[in-house]
Each structure stands twice: as C-alpha cells, then as structure tokens.
Design an enzyme around this catalytic site. Structure first.
Site, PDB file in Angstrom:
ATOM      1  N   GLY A   1       1.608   0.001  13.011  1.00 54.65           N
ATOM      2  CA  GLY A   1       1.431  -1.419  12.706  1.00 54.65           C
ATOM      3  C   GLY A   1       1.944  -1.756  11.314  1.00 54.65           C
ATOM      4  O   GLY A   1       1.894  -2.909  10.890  1.00 54.65           O
TER       5      GLY A   1
ATOM      6  N   SER B   1       0.783  -1.227   0.000  1.00 58.53           N
ATOM      7  CA  SER B   1       0.000   0.000   0.000  1.00 58.53           C
ATOM      8  C   SER B   1       0.821   1.287   0.000  1.00 58.53           C
ATOM      9  O   SER B   1       1.507   1.579  -0.961  1.00 58.53           O
ATOM     10  CB  SER B   1      -0.934  -0.077   1.204  1.00 58.53           C
ATOM     11  OG  SER B   1      -1.832   0.968   1.180  1.00 58.53           O
TER      12      SER B   1
END
Ligand code: G16
Length: 555
Positions: A516, A70
């Site tokens: 994360g 991403s």
C-alpha cells in the site's frame, strides 16, 4: 455570496498545483505516497480540504495532517490525515480523500460544495463563525516546505484555523492532535507542545523504572530522519546513566544530506535485509535499535560472539510488552480482571504467534497490514498489544483497564509497586499511535525490570527462518488479498500455485500482497530452515511475476 467567495478561492489558490495528466491517486495503507514531484502538491492541497471538512464534521475538533513518506526513499513524500483521538483517518473518509485528490483544480469549488451537502456540513459557518481546526507537521525531506505551502493554500481558502508545528516525528503530531481534543475532557492527554511531549515521556519513564537499572548503553540508528534531532531533544529530559537513567548513543542522525535518509540504515532496512546497517560498529551483545524515517517504527538487534546478527523485531517487542504487562497485572492482583490480547498481521513470525497462544496463553488476532486495522482490533481488549513485525505498534489501555489500574487498593508494597508501574505505562506508551521513542523506552523498562540482556530476550522463543521479497509487476492492483491478506483472491489460480509450493515445504507458510506504500507486490515466506524459506519465497515471487505478466498481457 460567501459560498461563492469560498468556492472561487478554492479554485484560485489551487492554481500553482495542477492535477497531472494521466495520474490516479489513491489513499493507501498510510495515506498518499509517491515521488514528491509528480503532483503530490496537488494531492496535499486536496488533503487540506479533507482535513477542513473532517474537522467540521467532528464539531470543529482539531484534525492533523502529517507530511512524510516514512520508510520510503528521500525523493518520495506523502501525506496522511490524523483523526481527533490521534488515530488514523476513519476508513470511510479515505474515499473522500481519494476523490478530492483526483479532482481538477477548476472543479474544487463544486466538489467542495457537493461534499458539504453530502456530509451535512455548513460551508458558510465553516468559514465565518465556527472554524475548522487543523494542525500539521512534516518530516525532514527536502520536498516538505513546498508541500506545506500547498496545504496552507487550501486551508487559507477555507479560512481554517491552523497551527504549523514545523518538523516533528509522525507520533509527535498524533500526540499534538489528541492533546488539543482532550484538553477539557476528564482524561487530558497532555500538553500540545514539543516540551509537553518530552516531559510526559520522561516523567513516565522515570516512574515506570521504579529504581531498576539499565545495563550498558543503547545505540539508536535514526535512519538519518526526523528521529535524530527529536531524540536529541528528548534526551535533554531523560535521566542519564549517572542518574539511574539511560545511556543512549545516537547514530545516523544526519538530516543535512537529504539523500542519506533511510539509505542503508533504519528500521525498514534492518528488518527487510535482516542485517545491521553497514555503518554499524556495534560490539557483540551491544543493544542496538533502528527507527524509520518518521520515527513511528522500531526494531532491536545485536550481534553475538560470532558476529552473527540477531533481530528483535515488532513480534519480539509485542511479546516482551505483553509478557511484562500481564506479569505486572498479576503481581498487582488485577490479572483476572483484565482482558489482555495481542494483535498481529500475517507477517508475524509463526513462532511468535505460537508462543503468545501456547506459552503466554493470551489470545491473538490477525488483521490486514496497516496500523489502522491493528489499532481498531486492539480496542477490543482491555489492554490490546498490537505490533506489525516491521516494528510499528503500541499498546492500548481502554477506560476499564485505566479505571481498574487507578482504582485498585493495593494489599501489599509489591502490589503497590506493580500498580504504579502499570499506571506509568499508560503515559509512557503513546496511546494514539505506534511511536518509536515510546516503544524504545517501554522495551528498556521491560528489559530492566527483568534484568534481561538482548540474548535473554532472544531466548524466549526461536523464530522460524523467513524471507521478504519485493516483486515489481506491471499492475500490482490485480493482486487482491483476502483473509487478513493471507490468501490471494485474484488473479484466479495464483493462490493454488502458492499453496502447491507451501505444501511441499516443511513448516512452510507464505503469502503475497500488493504493497500500500510502494509500487510492488510483497512476498513473505517462512519455513523450518533458512534455505527452504528462501526457496519458498523465490517460488512465490515467481508465481507473482508470472500472474502479473499474464494479467498485463490480457489487458
Ligand atoms: C506504513 C504503514 C505500516 C505498513 C508499512 C508497509 O509504514 O503505516 O502499517 O506496515 O507502511 O506497508 P505496505 O506493505 O502496504 O507497503 P510506514 O512506516 O512507511 O508509515
């Protein structure tokens, strides 16, 4: 026995993908993410086993695997698992994924057998009669094909029935998964193909527009990622400007130069730096938006007469969408039958939260970062609007809302129009996951219905100045956040220091949390002035550095 054959195949097929020494993998905010060449192929191989087991556990439902990192740099990659309704892998299963990813090749057969026992999945049936089903895709990263090979190797060992969708945006893969699993249900999601996705989106867009006109064109920065080619495909289905449609100018759509991905462009750059990509040559008040590397996030922005930059982020899209939907529901005469709410994270600008609660009079929930948390919380409403400030989000309509919208008998042409718009939104908005294309079209529809310029949209409330900082520490895992990540539980004493600085700041709010998806701690601060927000962010960053170093010297 067949079982031995499978166990051996699992060990043999893993041979080219050994577990690197000294590495520990963890299923994080968005699956596994890391540099692509330090054992990610081993992780992906393990994820194939997870997907096969998950499919079996869910009665051979189709499970998705997406290979993407991403918003992260081009040399990174990652992998995440998509559950049958197109949402993120159930949290309990993240542990199995973590366990398998950290397994030595030689033990894959044994651990597979153990998990089939624990999960009450029959390993023999899995192979020869009722097959597990997995669909997968990747983004445009150069490391993708090798990782797909690793994935196929474990799926082949387990005789999984699979479909390789090639290159897709993350939300498109989620769409495919949900289409497969709802094919024979009362509410089929659509056709599990790229054309099916584009057609569904384009038809819903045309209906939702209801003859409204979009002013001017929209420039879309595709972060030099998969969004570029896929947006060009979608444009073939959308009505263009001369047909009462949308005029889109695609920029940063270079997927040939791998290092261009997310480099000085894209949603994460624009949101974090609070500026347009340096390559932008937008003129004042031109509507611009940026997608991220896998097209599941979007933020809008424009520059004014003084070349000042104005960001319309996920909070703005959430308020625009919630406002629009609540208004349409009122006009349709069903406003009082639907519980509409908004879900945000701690990153939401305080001014947006106040606006939703006090002006829009809608309830707001706050969850930890990560779409899985927001998605889950949004399900508690009939219509749940959820967005992270970074532009990741969508709107969920539950069965009650869909029944009311589809079943209401309109009492006037006005009511009929509003009902039809709402009905179109159910299809336009990707109900499976946040989707930059779908969110972009929703934004364009909402702006067109209101005849709003980006400036009008901006004027709904005034953001508190804010600052995001990334702090690299020896071990980010010592920072444990609680209370929807608004407070640090450990290291002991760190939160008290943060509180001290926050209390000294006018309208100050700040927090720190371990990322994360990156090896860093993120700090967010907001205050009544930009100077104070920056000062507070730096003070909190210093607290993080100090406590990070202290923890490292103790261990
Ligand atoms: C992923 C997650 C998002 C999260 C973002 C940053 O986005 O899907 O929910 O907001 O990472 O997370 P963190 O602050 O924990 O690094 P993406 O677009 O990279 O998939």
């Amino acid at each position: 026995t067949i079982q031995d054959e499978v166990k051996n195949a699992l060990v043999q097929n893993a041979a080219p993908y050994p577990l690197p020494e000294g590495k520990r993998f963890q299923y994080g905010t968005a699956g596994f993410r890391m540099k692509a060449d330090v054992g990610l192929d081993h992780v992906v191989y393990a994820v194939g086993i997870v997907a096969a087991l998950r499919s079996k556990r869910r009665n051979e439902a189709t499970i998705g695997v997406m290979i993407t990192a991403s918003h992260n740099p081009a040399e990174d990659n990652g992998v995440k698992v998509v559950d049958p309704m197109g949402d993120m892998l159930e949290q309990e299963w993240e542990e199995y994924a973590t366990q398998l990813a950290n397994t030595e090749n030689a033990l894959f057969g044994d651990i597979y057998e153990k998990l089939t026992n624990d999960l009450l999945v029959d390993p023999v049936h899995q192979v020869h009669t009722r097959k597990s089903k997995v669909v997968f895709a990747r983004d445009t990263r150069a490391s993708g094909p090798h990782l797909i090979k690793a994935l196929k190797a474990s799926l082949d060992a387990l005789h999984v029935e699979y479909t390789d969708y090639g290159i897709l945006t993350t939300p498109m893969l989620h769409h495919m998964v949900r289409c497969h699993n709802t094919k024979n249900s009362p509410r089929p999601f659509g056709e599990a193909s790229e054309a099916g996705y584009h057609k569904k989106m384009a038809n819903a867009f045309k209906k939702a527009m209801y003859g409204r006109k979009i002013k001017g064109h929209l420039t879309v920065d595709c972060a030099n990622g998969v969004g570029g080619p896929k947006l060009h495909d979608l444009l073939k289905y959308l009505p263009n400007a001369s047909n009462d449609g949308i005029d889109i100018k695609v920029v940063n759509d270079d997927v040939i130069k791998p290092e261009a991905l997310n480099y000085e462009c894209g949603a994460d750059y624009v949101k974090t730096k609070q500026r347009a990509p340096p390559s932008s040559n937008a003129v004042p008040f031109e509507r611009c938006c940026s997608l991220d590397g896998d097209a599941d996030r979007i933020v809008y922005y424009f520059i004014d007469d003084n070349k000042e930059f104005h960001l319309l982020d996920g909070d703005r899209i959430a308020t625009l969408a919630a406002n629009f939907i609540a208004d349409q529901a009122r006009v349709a005469g069903i406003g009082d039958k639907l519980k509409i709410g908004v879900v945000q994270t701690a990153y939401a600008n305080g001014a947006s939260t106040e606006y939703i609660q006090k002006v829009m009079k809608l309830p707001v929930d706050c969850t930890p970062t990560g779409v899985k948390h927001l998605h889950h919380a949004a399900k508690r409403f009939d219509i749940g609007v959820y967005f992270e400030a970074n532009g990741h989000g969508t709107v969920l309509f539950n069965d009650n809302a869909i029944d009311i919208i589809k079943g209401h008998d309109p009492q006037s042409p006005g009511q009929k129009h509003a009902l039809e718009s709402l009905d179109a939104l159910i299809d336009l908005i990707n109900q499976a996951v946040g989707d930059a294309f779908s969110d972009m079209l929703l934004t364009e529809v909402a702006l067109a219905h209101r005849a709003w310029s980006p400036q009008d949209w901006m004027n709904t409330y005034i953001d508190l100045p804010n600052k995001l900082v990334r702090v690299v520490v020896p071990d980010r895992n010592v920072f444990k956040a609680v209370d929807a990540e608004r407070r640090l539980e450990s290291p002991a004493g760190a939160q008290a220091r943060i509180d001290h600085y926050v209390n000294l700041t006018n309208r100050g709010r700040a927090f720190a949390r371990a990322s994360g998806t990156e090896d860093a701690v993120r700090v967010y601060a907001e205050a009544h002035s930009a100077r104070d927000a920056e000062k507070l962010a730096n003070q909190v960053a210093e607290v993080v550095e100090t406590y990070g170093m202290r923890a490292a010297s103790k261990s």
